[in-house]
Design an enzyme around this catalytic site. Structure first.
Site, PDB file in Angstrom:
ATOM      1  N   LYS A  93       0.866  -1.187   0.000  1.00 24.28           N
ATOM      2  CA  LYS A  93       0.000   0.000   0.000  1.00 24.28           C
ATOM      3  C   LYS A  93       0.892   1.223   0.000  1.00 24.28           C
ATOM      4  O   LYS A  93       1.811   1.332   0.825  1.00 24.28           O
ATOM      5  CB  LYS A  93      -0.911   0.044   1.227  1.00 24.28           C
ATOM      6  CG  LYS A  93      -1.806   1.304   1.198  1.00 24.28           C
ATOM      7  CD  LYS A  93      -2.884   1.286   2.249  1.00 24.28           C
ATOM      8  CE  LYS A  93      -2.415   1.854   3.552  1.00 24.28           C
ATOM      9  NZ  LYS A  93      -3.535   2.125   4.484  1.00 24.28           N
ATOM     10  N   GLN A 164     -11.665   9.174  10.649  1.00 25.16           N
ATOM     11  CA  GLN A 164     -11.625   7.750  10.970  1.00 25.16           C
ATOM     12  C   GLN A 164     -12.576   7.367  12.114  1.00 25.16           C
ATOM     13  O   GLN A 164     -12.995   6.208  12.219  1.00 25.16           O
ATOM     14  CB  GLN A 164     -10.168   7.411  11.328  1.00 25.16           C
ATOM     15  CG  GLN A 164      -9.824   5.954  11.444  1.00 25.16           C
ATOM     16  CD  GLN A 164     -10.074   5.156  10.189  1.00 25.16           C
ATOM     17  OE1 GLN A 164      -9.709   5.548   9.081  1.00 25.16           O
ATOM     18  NE2 GLN A 164     -10.743   4.021  10.340  1.00 25.16           N
ATOM     19  N   SER A 225      -4.700  12.554  15.918  1.00 22.27           N
ATOM     20  CA  SER A 225      -3.322  12.766  15.423  1.00 22.27           C
ATOM     21  C   SER A 225      -2.500  13.508  16.467  1.00 22.27           C
ATOM     22  O   SER A 225      -1.707  14.368  16.132  1.00 22.27           O
ATOM     23  CB  SER A 225      -3.321  13.571  14.134  1.00 22.27           C
ATOM     24  OG  SER A 225      -4.570  13.680  13.562  1.00 22.27           O
ATOM     25  N   GLY A 318      -2.642  -0.321  18.158  1.00 24.31           N
ATOM     26  CA  GLY A 318      -2.964  -0.611  16.746  1.00 24.31           C
ATOM     27  C   GLY A 318      -2.232   0.355  15.831  1.00 24.31           C
ATOM     28  O   GLY A 318      -2.653   1.499  15.658  1.00 24.31           O
TER      29      GLY A 318
HETATM   30  P1  NAD Z   1      -8.322  13.471  10.967  1.00 24.38           P
HETATM   31  O1  NAD Z   1      -7.302  14.478  10.606  1.00 24.38           O
HETATM   32  O2  NAD Z   1      -9.559  13.366  10.170  1.00 24.38           O
HETATM   33  O3  NAD Z   1      -8.777  13.695  12.505  1.00 24.38           O
HETATM   34  C1  NAD Z   1      -7.799  13.940  13.481  1.00 24.38           C
HETATM   35  C2  NAD Z   1      -8.375  13.854  14.866  1.00 24.38           C
HETATM   36  O4  NAD Z   1      -7.293  14.122  15.769  1.00 24.38           O
HETATM   37  C3  NAD Z   1      -9.450  14.882  15.189  1.00 24.38           C
HETATM   38  O5  NAD Z   1     -10.305  14.374  16.187  1.00 24.38           O
HETATM   39  C4  NAD Z   1      -8.666  16.052  15.774  1.00 24.38           C
HETATM   40  O6  NAD Z   1      -9.444  16.771  16.708  1.00 24.38           O
HETATM   41  C5  NAD Z   1      -7.543  15.354  16.481  1.00 24.38           C
HETATM   42  N1  NAD Z   1      -6.304  16.119  16.459  1.00 24.38           N
HETATM   43  C6  NAD Z   1      -5.735  16.732  15.416  1.00 24.38           C
HETATM   44  N2  NAD Z   1      -4.582  17.309  15.773  1.00 24.38           N
HETATM   45  C7  NAD Z   1      -4.423  17.053  17.094  1.00 24.38           C
HETATM   46  C8  NAD Z   1      -3.438  17.385  18.042  1.00 24.38           C
HETATM   47  N3  NAD Z   1      -2.358  18.086  17.710  1.00 24.38           N
HETATM   48  N4  NAD Z   1      -3.594  16.942  19.299  1.00 24.38           N
HETATM   49  C9  NAD Z   1      -4.654  16.200  19.634  1.00 24.38           C
HETATM   50  N5  NAD Z   1      -5.614  15.840  18.770  1.00 24.38           N
HETATM   51  C10 NAD Z   1      -5.503  16.269  17.519  1.00 24.38           C
HETATM   52  O7  NAD Z   1      -7.548  12.082  11.009  1.00 24.38           O
HETATM   53  P2  NAD Z   1      -8.162  10.613  10.965  1.00 24.38           P
HETATM   54  O8  NAD Z   1      -8.203  10.135   9.567  1.00 24.38           O
HETATM   55  O9  NAD Z   1      -9.383  10.538  11.781  1.00 24.38           O
HETATM   56  O10 NAD Z   1      -6.983   9.801  11.675  1.00 24.38           O
HETATM   57  C11 NAD Z   1      -6.744   9.994  13.043  1.00 24.38           C
HETATM   58  C12 NAD Z   1      -5.407   9.369  13.400  1.00 24.38           C
HETATM   59  O11 NAD Z   1      -5.441   7.964  13.166  1.00 24.38           O
HETATM   60  C13 NAD Z   1      -4.224   9.893  12.605  1.00 24.38           C
HETATM   61  O12 NAD Z   1      -3.108  10.013  13.451  1.00 24.38           O
HETATM   62  C14 NAD Z   1      -3.997   8.816  11.574  1.00 24.38           C
HETATM   63  O13 NAD Z   1      -2.670   8.800  11.086  1.00 24.38           O
HETATM   64  C15 NAD Z   1      -4.312   7.599  12.406  1.00 24.38           C
HETATM   65  N6  NAD Z   1      -4.674   6.407  11.645  1.00 24.38           N
HETATM   66  C16 NAD Z   1      -4.229   5.219  12.131  1.00 24.38           C
HETATM   67  C17 NAD Z   1      -4.534   4.058  11.469  1.00 24.38           C
HETATM   68  C18 NAD Z   1      -4.066   2.749  12.025  1.00 24.38           C
HETATM   69  O14 NAD Z   1      -4.151   1.733  11.333  1.00 24.38           O
HETATM   70  N7  NAD Z   1      -3.617   2.686  13.257  1.00 24.38           N
HETATM   71  C19 NAD Z   1      -5.291   4.102  10.284  1.00 24.38           C
HETATM   72  C20 NAD Z   1      -5.785   5.327   9.837  1.00 24.38           C
HETATM   73  C21 NAD Z   1      -5.474   6.487  10.538  1.00 24.38           C
END
Ligand code: NAD
Length: 347
Positions: A93, A164, A225, A318
């Site tokens: 990916k 997410q 994030s 995860g």
């Molecule tokens: P998004 O940008 O749509 O949402 C981000 C979320 O994090 C929001 O709730 C926001 O309020 C919060 N946020 C943003 N900046 C922040 C900060 N500095 N401090 C605290 N909170 C903060 O992102 P998303 O697509 O919902 O993804 C969220 C996280 O999950 C990301 O870090 C992404 O990389 C991770 N992710 C992990 C996996 C996995 O397999 N583990 C898969 C997809 C996404």
């Protein structure tokens, strides 16, 4: 004269080619819409659970992750790849995170999966990765809840309300007889959308503070994030299960390292947990040892007992592994056989 037969998907088309000339291969190209139609939440759960078990048994492995800031538009770009020998699923990916995409009306996470024939190395399919990433990530925290949460868990806590979060909520809600959802997000603007998702799942929803969430929730899914701890160790009650899903990059962090010392820690992949996952901070601080982290596949295949008491705190780190992406992309490819509305490209 009858038309020449078209090459079959993933098969060389040698018709008309001179000996030694490159044979054409017909490659299916599956869009996000097609993937959403072909792979359900339950399908993703089963595929992710099976590949976690295969990895723990040594039949599947992830290759080292590449994830780099490209120095343009604050974007992160990289590769997650692996090989599931038990199902002959090989691929990568490729994609990342473009923070400016929201201003363009696009998802910030963008990715595509390339599947290859494990016997020949030929490209087998090109599969859009945006929808599949969302449901395979929901599936991973759901698998952890199914395996590790107390049977009597009734309150689901969600930390984060970004793209997410709804996928995590929907998948988590199906794993126990939850009676309500409490949620907290550093940015509150999108919480009403999460409330709508909870309503669709038939669950009352309340936006609360972070400490209050920890005081109420039996299961907590973190999906932000964040680069600093959002949940303090001494807020978490005995018996809680946490699925920490947001930390997938060096430097990100959602919980205090002391929480990992207080919990039994499980992960999708130990190598990723200690380098880019939530455990990176506890390992760096010497709070826990790498040997204390258990691959969740070992719980799935019964070689680890999982939760040992109702008072134990369990934490699933995860990190998101390539094998998850390949498992759901391969399922979409298999389901697409014989379906209409699939695009092909001849290579
Ligand atoms: P998004 O940008 O749509 O949402 C981000 C979320 O994090 C929001 O709730 C926001 O309020 C919060 N946020 C943003 N900046 C922040 C900060 N500095 N401090 C605290 N909170 C903060 O992102 P998303 O697509 O919902 O993804 C969220 C996280 O999950 C990301 O870090 C992404 O990389 C991770 N992710 C992990 C996996 C996995 O397999 N583990 C898969 C997809 C996404």
């Amino acid at each position: 004269m009858p038309p020449e037969p078209a090459a079959r998907a993933g098969q060389p088309d040698t018709a008309g080619s001179a000996a030694g000339a490159a044979a054409k291969v017909r490659i299916p190209v599956l869009s996000d819409e097609v993937c959403a139609r072909l792979v359900s939440r339950q399908d993703a759960f089963e595929a992710v659970e099976a590949v976690f078990a295969a990895a723990a048994a040594g039949a599947a492995r992830n290759f080292p992750v590449v994830r780099e800031a490209i120095g343009h538009g604050d974007a992160l770009y990289g590769f997650k790849s692996g090989f599931d020998r038990s199902r002959l699923v090989l691929g990568v990916k490729s994609g990342g995170y473009w923070p400016g995409n929201s201003d363009r009306g696009l998802a910030r996470h963008q990715s595509a999966v390339f599947l290859f024939d494990a016997d020949t190395g030929q490209l087998k399919a090109l599969v859009a990765g945006n929808h599949l990433t969302a449901i395979r990530t929901g599936a991973a925290s759901a698998v952890s809840i199914a395996q590790l949460a107390r049977r009597d868990a009734r309150v689901l806590g969600i930390v984060g309300a970004g793209h997410q979060a709804p996928f995590q909520l929907r998948a988590a809600a199906e794993q126990r007889d939850f009676e309500r959802v409490v949620a907290w997000s550093p940015h509150r603007r999108t919480l009403p959308e999460l409330a709508q998702v909870a309503a669709e799942a038939g669950l009352p929803f309340e936006a609360v503070g972070a400490e209050e969430l920890a005081a109420q929730a039996d299961v907590i899914v973190t999906i932000t994030s964040s680069f600093a701890p959002l949940l303090k160790a001494d807020w978490i009650r005995p018996g809680t299960h946490l699925a920490c899903m947001g930390t997938d990059t060096r430097g990100k962090q959602e919980v205090e390292p002391a929480l990992l010392a207080a919990a039994s820690v499980f992960t999708d992949e130990v190598a990723q947990s200690v380098s880019i996952g939530e455990a990176q901070h506890a390992i760096a601080a010497g709070t826990i040892a790498e040997s204390a982290i258990t691959p969740i596949g070992a719980v799935i295949d019964g070689t680890h007992p999982g939760r040992s008491s109702d008072a134990e705190i369990t934490l699933f780190d995860g990190t998101g592994v390539g094998l998850q992406d390949l498992a759901v992309a391969d399922l979409a490819l298999r389901r697409s056989a014989g379906q209409g509305g699939i695009a092909f490209v001849d290579l």
